[in-house]
Write an enzyme that holds these catalytic residues in place. Structure first.
Site, PDB file in Angstrom:
ATOM      1  N   SER A  70       0.969  -1.412   0.008  1.00  0.00           N
ATOM      2  CA  SER A  70       0.002  -0.043   0.070  1.00  0.00           C
ATOM      3  C   SER A  70       0.761   1.237   0.046  1.00  0.00           C
ATOM      4  CB  SER A  70      -0.926  -0.033   1.217  1.00  0.00           C
ATOM      5  OG  SER A  70      -0.185  -0.094   2.383  1.00  0.00           O
ATOM      6  N   ASP A 126      -3.065   8.406   7.549  1.00  0.00           N
ATOM      7  CA  ASP A 126      -3.955   7.478   8.433  1.00  0.00           C
ATOM      8  C   ASP A 126      -3.002   7.026   9.454  1.00  0.00           C
ATOM      9  OD1 ASP A 126      -2.529   5.621   7.118  1.00  0.00           O
ATOM     10  OD2 ASP A 126      -4.375   5.112   5.881  1.00  0.00           O
ATOM     11  N   HIS A 136      -0.046   5.094   6.771  1.00  0.00           N
ATOM     12  CA  HIS A 136       0.331   5.644   5.524  1.00  0.00           C
ATOM     13  C   HIS A 136       0.780   7.113   5.667  1.00  0.00           C
ATOM     14  CE1 HIS A 136      -2.482   2.130   4.527  1.00  0.00           C
ATOM     15  NE2 HIS A 136      -1.365   1.739   3.996  1.00  0.00           N
TER      16      HIS A 136
END
Ligand SMILES: *[C@@H]1O[C@H](CO)[C@@H](O)[C@H](O)[C@H]1NC(C)=O
Ligand SMILES: *[C@@H]1O[C@H](CO)[C@@H](O)[C@H](O)[C@H]1NC(C)=O
Length: 403
Positions: free
Chosen positions: A51, A358, A361
């Site tokens: 991610s 968040d 990330h």
């Protein structure tokens, strides 16, 4: 406790609500991202990872799993709607592409689904997918973990995707050689999700370190396969300093102050990810000896990001830099029951004042600084310098490409 990056489950209702929105919003974006195209030394980038570098692959598997990254307020900066990236805006590969004069990378699965025309893949594609592990699914299943759908997209699977793509990129051995030798391969960062699973089992370093060998050995196998296919320039990022990560700081919080460094990061956890990076670099050295004609560049995401904690003001981060911008309360503004994208979580006014978007990330601002560090600072080895992309070399290169 689930400390896999980007693995938050939702109710079916939430899920369909999101999907509907996404079909309207995200779809348009996935095929139409641009960016300034300048002349560069490399004609394309192929990226593998999780991610940290996914630019939308997870959107195409969202029937199985809806990562929060596909829901507002993700993408609010720059894109103004979810873009398939796990950040408020652009991520590190976008900035790397900018530096190299290549359009932002489109997700491979968009191409596979017909959302990216064949004619526009000459600048490369992105195989990275949120939640991906280096080790394959069976490894975790054999250990008895309840694994998430995204472990089906391990690094080896991403490599298989690249192999599947090859016939669309080039048709003869010589044309493949040409395409692959003029491409930059970014292998990673990957492995943090593997360790995320393993940390559920134990937080003892002695128990965890043997797995580093297994994770690094998958990364080196993939590098070797790419080299055998014709890759000559590979950038291999190390892990980020997850001991400073607000989700990990929340989930692995300790009452013992001694476990934290001056910046408030968990020392043992940074030490662990530092060990991963050390072994990775030892193995990269071995590969450099085995393949002297290949450029294998280590990208030091770890130290590039650690600077944020040492001198946050220098990068424009606020006093609350240890908290996340988009979260649902708690000492780090990370709340597992109200994570960014869910009810109960709200985003800060200015994400560029925060390191983390968040719990897991970085913000666009942090990614921008990290990419800058790679091109202008001492955070690549050997030095991967922007100066290699001079007008002279790019002119040469153009001639070469036209042959
Ligand atoms: C998964 O990894 C294990 C250990 O590296 C290996 O033995 C196995 O063949 C792999 N399975 C697949 C489907 O790649
Ligand atoms: C975490 O989120 C839940 C649900 O929104 C909320 O009830 C709880 O108070 C939050 N915890 C903290 C520490 O803010």
């Amino acid at each position: 406790m689930n400390i896999i990056m980007n693995q938050h489950h939702q109710s079916p209702q939430q899920r369909w609500g999101c999907l509907l929105f996404l079909l309207l919003q995200l779809h348009i974006h996935v095929g139409a991202d641009g960016g300034d195209v300048k002349q560069g030394r490399y004609s394309s980038i192929f990226s593998f990872g999780d991610s940290i570098t996914d630019t939308g692959n997870s959107y195409f598997i969202s029937a199985e799993l809806t990562p929060n990254c596909l829901i507002p307020p993700y993408g609010e900066t720059y894109f103004h709607h979810p873009s398939g990236r796990c950040s408020d805006g652009r991520i590190i590969t976008d900035f790397i592409a900018d530096y190299m004069g290549i359009p932002h990378l489109r997700p491979y699965l968009a191409f596979k689904n017909g959302a990216v025309p064949r004619g526009s893949i000459q600048h490369g594609l992105n195989f990275a997918i949120a939640g991906a592990t280096a080790l394959n699914r069976t490894f975790f299943e054999d250990k008895g973990f309840v694994v998430d759908a995204t472990t089906s997209y391990s690094l080896m699977v991403q490599l298989d995707w690249f192999k599947e793509l090859l016939p669309s990129l080039c048709t003869s051995p010589s044309s493949c050689k040409q395409v692959l030798s003029s491409s930059l391969f970014i292998v990673g960062e990957i492995g943090v999700n593997d360790y995320g699973y393993l940390l559920e089992e134990t937080t003892e370093l002695q128990m965890l370190t043997p797995y580093i060998h297994q994770v690094v050995s998958v990364i080196t196998s993939v590098i070797r396969e790419l080299i055998n296919l014709g890759a000559v320039t590979l950038m291999v990022p190390g892990s980020i300093p997850l001991g400073c990560n607000p989700a990990y700081l929340t989930l692995l919080a300790s009452p013992n102050k001694e476990e934290y460094d001056k910046a408030g990061c968990l020392k043992w956890l940074n030490k662990f990810y530092g060990q991963h990076n050390e072994l990775l670099q030892i193995e990269l050295d071995r590969l450099r000896v085995l393949y002297p004609h290949v450029n294998i560049i280590y990208a030091d995401y770890f130290n590039a990001a650690l600077r944020f904690y040492r001198s946050p003001q220098q990068f424009g981060f606020c006093r609350d830099f240890i908290k996340v911008c988009c979260g649902g309360g708690g000492p780090y503004n990370f709340n597992e029951t109200a994570v960014c994208g869910e009810a109960g979580a709200i985003a800060c006014d200015d994400p560029s004042e925060y390191i983390y978007w968040d719990g897991y990330h970085f913000t666009e601002a942090a990614y921008r600084w990290m990419a800058k560090a790679l091109f202008h600072g001492p955070y690549t080895f050997p030095k991967f310098s922007f100066s290699c992309i001079t007008p002279e070399t790019s002119a040469d290169f153009n001639n070469h490409l036209m042959i």
